[in-house]
Design a protein around this motif. Sequence first.
Motif, mmCIF file in Angstrom:
data_model
loop_
_atom_site.group_PDB
_atom_site.id
_atom_site.type_symbol
_atom_site.label_atom_id
_atom_site.label_comp_id
_atom_site.label_asym_id
_atom_site.label_seq_id
_atom_site.Cartn_x
_atom_site.Cartn_y
_atom_site.Cartn_z
ATOM 1 N N ARG A 365 0.846 -1.194 0.000
ATOM 2 C CA ARG A 365 0.000 0.000 0.000
ATOM 3 C C ARG A 365 0.880 1.242 0.000
ATOM 4 N N SER A 366 0.307 2.342 -0.469
ATOM 5 C CA SER A 366 1.082 3.583 -0.571
ATOM 6 C C SER A 366 0.264 4.751 -0.036
ATOM 7 N N LEU A 367 0.966 5.865 0.216
ATOM 8 C CA LEU A 367 0.331 7.083 0.691
ATOM 9 C C LEU A 367 0.033 7.991 -0.487
ATOM 10 N N HIS A 368 -1.131 8.611 -0.454
ATOM 11 C CA HIS A 368 -1.467 9.632 -1.439
ATOM 12 C C HIS A 368 -0.660 10.888 -1.126
ATOM 13 N N TRP A 369 -0.448 11.728 -2.154
ATOM 14 C CA TRP A 369 0.356 12.938 -1.923
ATOM 15 C C TRP A 369 -0.291 13.859 -0.891
ATOM 16 N N ILE A 370 -1.636 13.822 -0.790
ATOM 17 C CA ILE A 370 -2.293 14.630 0.239
ATOM 18 C C ILE A 370 -1.935 14.121 1.630
ATOM 19 N N GLN A 371 -1.787 12.800 1.758
ATOM 20 C CA GLN A 371 -1.398 12.242 3.051
ATOM 21 C C GLN A 371 0.023 12.650 3.427
ATOM 22 N N TYR A 372 0.889 12.785 2.444
ATOM 23 C CA TYR A 372 2.230 13.308 2.719
ATOM 24 C C TYR A 372 2.156 14.752 3.227
ATOM 25 N N ILE A 373 1.260 15.536 2.642
ATOM 26 C CA ILE A 373 1.102 16.912 3.107
ATOM 27 C C ILE A 373 0.617 16.938 4.555
ATOM 28 N N LEU A 374 -0.303 16.027 4.901
ATOM 29 C CA LEU A 374 -0.775 15.970 6.279
ATOM 30 C C LEU A 374 0.354 15.615 7.239
ATOM 31 N N VAL A 375 1.219 14.680 6.834
ATOM 32 C CA VAL A 375 2.378 14.343 7.661
ATOM 33 C C VAL A 375 3.282 15.568 7.819
ATOM 34 N N GLY A 376 3.499 16.308 6.725
ATOM 35 C CA GLY A 376 4.326 17.516 6.799
ATOM 36 C C GLY A 376 3.728 18.574 7.699
ATOM 37 N N LEU A 377 2.412 18.780 7.613
ATOM 38 C CA LEU A 377 1.761 19.770 8.474
ATOM 39 C C LEU A 377 1.850 19.370 9.939
ATOM 40 N N ALA A 378 1.802 18.067 10.222
ATOM 41 C CA ALA A 378 1.973 17.616 11.604
ATOM 42 C C ALA A 378 3.358 18.005 12.126
ATOM 43 N N MET A 379 4.370 17.909 11.260
ATOM 44 C CA MET A 379 5.718 18.308 11.669
ATOM 45 C C MET A 379 5.822 19.818 11.862
ATOM 46 N N VAL A 380 5.062 20.597 11.075
ATOM 47 C CA VAL A 380 5.055 22.053 11.264
ATOM 48 C C VAL A 380 4.375 22.412 12.578
ATOM 49 N N VAL A 381 3.265 21.733 12.889
ATOM 50 C CA VAL A 381 2.538 22.004 14.131
ATOM 51 C C VAL A 381 3.428 21.721 15.346
ATOM 52 N N PHE A 382 4.414 20.822 15.187
ATOM 53 C CA PHE A 382 5.347 20.550 16.284
ATOM 54 C C PHE A 382 5.975 21.844 16.812
ATOM 55 N N TYR A 383 6.370 22.732 15.902
ATOM 56 C CA TYR A 383 7.038 23.970 16.323
ATOM 57 C C TYR A 383 6.079 24.906 17.057
ATOM 58 N N ILE A 384 4.825 24.982 16.584
ATOM 59 C CA ILE A 384 3.835 25.800 17.290
ATOM 60 C C ILE A 384 3.589 25.246 18.683
ATOM 61 N N LEU A 385 3.450 23.917 18.776
ATOM 62 C CA LEU A 385 3.238 23.277 20.065
ATOM 63 C C LEU A 385 4.427 23.501 20.994
ATOM 64 N N LEU A 386 5.629 23.412 20.450
ATOM 65 C CA LEU A 386 6.841 23.641 21.245
ATOM 66 C C LEU A 386 6.879 25.060 21.787
ATOM 67 N N LEU A 387 6.564 26.049 20.949
ATOM 68 C CA LEU A 387 6.577 27.447 21.378
ATOM 69 C C LEU A 387 5.551 27.703 22.472
ATOM 70 N N ALA A 388 4.322 27.206 22.259
ATOM 71 C CA ALA A 388 3.257 27.454 23.226
ATOM 72 C C ALA A 388 3.566 26.819 24.575
#
Length: 490
Positions: A365-388
């Motif tokens: 099975r494989s990931l759709h490109w939108i699912q890759y974007i969701l994984v990337g956004l989760a990594m971006v949210v890490f920084y917001i969570l860290l700051l808060a």
Amino acid sequence: MTDTTSPAGTMGNGARAAGATKTSRVGGITSSPGFKFILLGVISLLLLLPTLLVWGVVEERSDRARVVASEIARGWGGPQQVNGPYLVVPYAVDVTTKDVTRSETRFAVYSAESLKANGSFDVNERRKSIYSTPLYTMAMKLEGRFGPVNLSGVLARGGRPDISNAFVAMGVSDNSGFRSQVVFQIDGSAPQVAVEPGLNGLRNSGRAPQTSGGRVYPPKGVAAGAGGGVYLPISQSNVRSGFAFAMEFALNGSRSVAVVPSGKDTLLSVTSNWPHPGFDGRFLPETRTITDTGFEAQWSVPYLARGLDAQVFGSVLPAGGSTMQINFVEPLKFYQIIARTLKYAIAFFSLIFLAVFILELGGSRSLHWIQYILVGLAMVVFYILLLALAEHVGFDIAYALAAVATTLLIALYVGQTLARRSGGIVMGSVIGVSYLIIYLVMKEQEFALLAGSVIAFAAIAITMYATRNVDWSGQNTPDPVAGGNGDGNA
């Protein structure tokens, strides 16, 4: 009766099979490993846009913290600089402009023959809302000796010295920090407290202006343009013969303190209860001892190292840029650390995407490109969570919580999508190790480049090994429509 096995019929079936094969290959190009690899690179670059927005939030919060720190210090005292004491002799000189001659008052400023300073700093952290800044009370004692004044320089400039109005001046950045009288002794006589605010016509080059709402205003009790400091009139006999002095005062301040080596030979000894000093300025301490309960430091600045004449002429206190400075550093400047981690965001995104991509190649099975974007956004949210979280619980705890939450989120998501429990475990391990390495790199900035280059090399090497047999074009994939032999027959 039509023969369905005729050559024409066979040709028709073959044409349909050929058409099906052609359609399959068009779909294979867009879903081929090579195409997806390039697409992941594009997604990584696009994720820089939300990352830059996060960077803007970090800078905004950092600016807010600085504003609040200034507000806290406003009622206590800002960063202080102690410059002096100096013996000052005013003199008059005639100046002719457009055939008009007028008398101007100028100043000859003399450094002490020797100066010994002992300072003790009691530092406490003051909070306002979620922000804090270190405030200190400095108890300082200055001892030294002024020699007999040499007026040859004044006379050579055509000046008329006014010894009767000579005075001793000491500059400070913020007069509002004084919390006691300035005690001055001459040749061991009774202490004098008749010290006046200001510099009696001089300006203090080390004066730090205070700000409020973008407007600059002088420290309390000091006229605009006069400069921060204090002065004491000196008798003519003392000026002519020279004198020993002792000076004691208590001064409040915040964040940092700087001492100008105003004597021809200057010794400075400092003790404090703050365990996180930062030494700066032109002269660093010769010896220092830092423990969990405070620090001690000693400076020695001889006349030759100071780079300033013992007698200067002008309206500004000398040596304002040559200081011995102590910064009372907060244990963690997490805004700067978070901003530093954001510099490595693109490399982190690429590393995680590579791990997901390799797992995808090894499964059904494989990931759709939108699912890759969701994984990337989760990594971006890490920084917001860290700051808060860092603003409330500190950087270390915040980093651990944000890293664990993000690792579990991505690992479970990838594992469920690929329908492989082992895939989730592998992703969790890769992300967890990556966050651990980033944390260590941020703590030891000197090794950031070395660690980053080694990690990049290892990631490329693992990717090359894992994909050595991959058909990047996807053209050799069996055609599901035509069958295994591709001739139209099962």
